[in-house]
Design a protein around this motif. Structure first.
Motif, short mmCIF file in Angstrom:
data_model
loop_
_atom_site.label_atom_id
_atom_site.label_comp_id
_atom_site.label_asym_id
_atom_site.label_seq_id
_atom_site.Cartn_x
_atom_site.Cartn_y
_atom_site.Cartn_z
N LEU A 272 0.81 -1.22 0.00
CA LEU A 272 0.00 0.00 0.00
C LEU A 272 0.84 1.27 0.00
N TRP B 165 -0.43 3.89 -2.61
CA TRP B 165 -1.14 5.08 -2.11
C TRP B 165 -0.13 6.15 -1.71
N LEU C 203 -4.45 0.19 9.84
CA LEU C 203 -5.65 0.43 9.06
C LEU C 203 -6.44 1.64 9.55
N LEU D 259 -4.69 4.47 7.85
CA LEU D 259 -4.89 4.47 6.41
C LEU D 259 -6.30 4.92 6.04
N ILE D 260 -7.28 4.41 6.78
CA ILE D 260 -8.67 4.82 6.50
C ILE D 260 -8.85 6.30 6.85
N TYR E 59 -8.93 2.13 -5.34
CA TYR E 59 -8.15 2.26 -4.11
C TYR E 59 -8.99 1.89 -2.88
N CYS F 256 -8.58 -1.15 -0.08
CA CYS F 256 -8.68 -0.88 1.36
C CYS F 256 -9.68 -1.82 2.01
N THR G 275 -8.34 -5.36 2.18
CA THR G 275 -7.33 -5.47 3.23
C THR G 275 -7.99 -5.51 4.60
#
Length: 519
Positions: free
Chosen positions: A226, A230, A266, A269-270, A304, A308, A311
């Protein structure tokens, strides 16, 4: 000197034997030895012995009171017992007041007693005004006498005022803890020196374990791909690992730290998707997909977001499988629910940004408690620890109980005080100033500090027995609350290492335990 497992085991056994004899020693020695074990970070070796000692102490104090104990002894006893979850009434400090109901001035020169009184005051709960008075009285006289103290005592006073044990990340300060910090246990210096030897060896061995864990986390993160895919998202696997290490410092919890790091990554990332990249329509759709948790819905998402969500599903399923296999409990509904709650809260903030409207402060904080991510971390922590699952505590866990909401309040409020944060969705300070026209920034920040104090009192209450949650989960919640100064207050707190400094010490051995207090 090379590490010798046999020599280390002998030292541990010597310490364990000494702890088994504590009941025969004087009260002050009992308390100081237990405190030393906690502060030096070696308590995981002696959990059973310490639990038995504190239970005996609690029963003794409940049956016989605190007769014959001085201020130092009462305050230290109070703190150790409350830290263990035992409720000890704050009224025991009334014996140190004068006829006017104020703390007696005869204690104003008792530096060690004042230090312990200040430490004890950090475990107050709502309504215990006597502990608020204790904090004010002890802090005032410690500061007033600071310039007249010798170097060793002045250093100890400054450390206490800036970083009282209960509210500070002592897992990160143990390397700066010295023999001279102990008062009242001079006759047992040999034993404490032995404890320090154990702590030194532990630190080096655990450092090696942490290095292996970071390598494992870094490989997982690189294989995930990622960071390359990203460009807008954070690429900080070591920092995410550090947060799991603060939450779960026990060396035996290596697998749990690895899995928790994945969940923490996560959250970030979120958060970056919601803050930096997604359109409001995309974010709304993504939130709906997470709430339904249906793979067939992924086709509606941009690429993308598909990555996410996949994952997120993979990691959630992996953790669910581990928990079910090792502990016989299926946590999938709880895990999915906490991720849905997080995305719902992120979406609320995204709508605030889009509308350019600030919410009312209460509304902001209620949502911010969820968007902090603390609930996600602690729900995963609860199941990864695998202790004491019941229908009652799992149902309570799913509904953001006080032990989580108070920890999350601390996280959110401290984060909003950090002037280096650059969130676009405002802060509690901004919301408060909008609702209270004419209030200065300083007044608003002072109000937030009062709220932080109130949140600590709520958390302290949630940690007392009886409790539906196991002790290891309660400690994890406290550890997250204690982590916050590490993340947000380094400029104002020179005694506390920065996140970057501690990461270097974990990776490269930048710190060593020492018995020399003059460094």
């Amino acid at each position: 000197m090379a590490f010798s497992p046999v020599e280390h085991a002998l030292k541990l056994e010597a310490c364990r034997n000494r702890l088994s004899q504590v009941g025969k020693a004087s009260s002050l020695e009992n308390l100081t030895i237990i405190d030393a074990v906690h502060r030096l970070g070696t308590g995981h070796h002696f959990q059973d012995e310490i639990e038995q000692l504190l239970l005996k102490l609690y029963l003794l104090c409940r049956n016989e009171g605190f007769q014959g104990m001085n201020l130092h002894e009462v305050a230290l006893c109070f703190r150790l017992l409350r830290q263990q979850g035992y409720f000890v009434p704050a009224g025991i400090f009334n014996k140190f007041k004068d006829s006017n109901g104020r703390f007696n001035q005869e204690f104003s020169n008792d530096i060690i007693g004042l230090i312990e009184l200040y430490e004890a005051s950090q475990l107050s709960i709502e309504g215990e005004e006597i502990l608020d008075e204790a904090a004010e009285f002890s802090a005032f006289h410690l500061k007033a006498r600071l310039e007249r103290l010798d170097h060793s005592q002045a250093r100890l006073v400054m450390k206490t005022l800036k970083h009282p044990y209960h509210t500070s990340p002592w897992r990160f300060l143990a390397t700066d803890f010295f023999l001279s910090d102990f008062q009242g246990c001079e006759s047992k210096c040999e034993w404490i020196c032995l404890q320090q030897e154990v702590a030194k060896t532990d630190f080096n061995a655990i450092q090696s374990l942490h290095q292996k864990e970071i390598i494992q986390v870094s490989k997982w993160w690189k294989d995930l791909g990622l960071a390359e895919e990203w460009s807008f998202a954070r690429d900080q696997p070591t920092k995410w690992y550090l947060e799991s290490l603060v939450c779960l410092p026990d060396p035996s919890l290596s697998d749990q730290r690895i899995e928790l790091t994945k969940s923490i990554s996560l959250i970030y990332l979120i958060d970056d998707i919601f803050d930096l990249h997604g359109t409001l329509d995309e974010l709304t759709l993504f939130t709906q997909v997470v709430n339904r948790w249906d793979y067939t819905d992924m086709d509606q998402l941009p690429d993308y977001m598909k990555t996410c969500f996949k994952t997120l599903c993979d990691i959630t399923n992996e953790i669910n499988h581990k928990v079910y296999k090792e502990h016989g409990w299926n946590p999938i509904d709880s895990l999915r629910k906490t991720w849905a709650s997080l995305c719902n809260a992120f979406l609320v903030e995204a709508k605030w940004v889009a509308s350019r409207e600030l919410p009312k402060p209460d509304e902001y904080l209620k949502n911010g408690i969820i968007s902090s991510g603390v609930h996600v971390v602690l729900v995963h922590t609860f199941f990864l620890l695998g202790l004491g699952f019941t229908k009652e505590n799992v149902e309570l866990l799913n509904n953001n109980p006080g032990i989580i909401s108070s920890t999350a309040s601390l996280f959110r409020l401290w984060d909003d005080l950090d002037e280096k944060q650059d969130g676009q969705d405002g802060s509690y300070v901004d919301c408060y100033m909008k609702e209270h026209q004419g209030v200065t920034v300083e007044d608003a920040r002072e109000h937030v500090m009062q709220m932080i104090s109130k949140a600590w009192k709520q958390l302290n209450k949630e940690c007392l027995s009886p409790n539906l949650f196991p002790a290891s989960f309660i400690k994890a919640s406290l550890n997250i609350a204690r982590m916050i100064p590490l993340m947000h207050s380094n400029d104002a707190n020179p005694f506390l290492p920065s996140v970057e400094e501690y990461m270097k010490s974990v990776l490269y051995g930048g710190k060593t335990l020492t018995g020399n207090s003059n460094q």
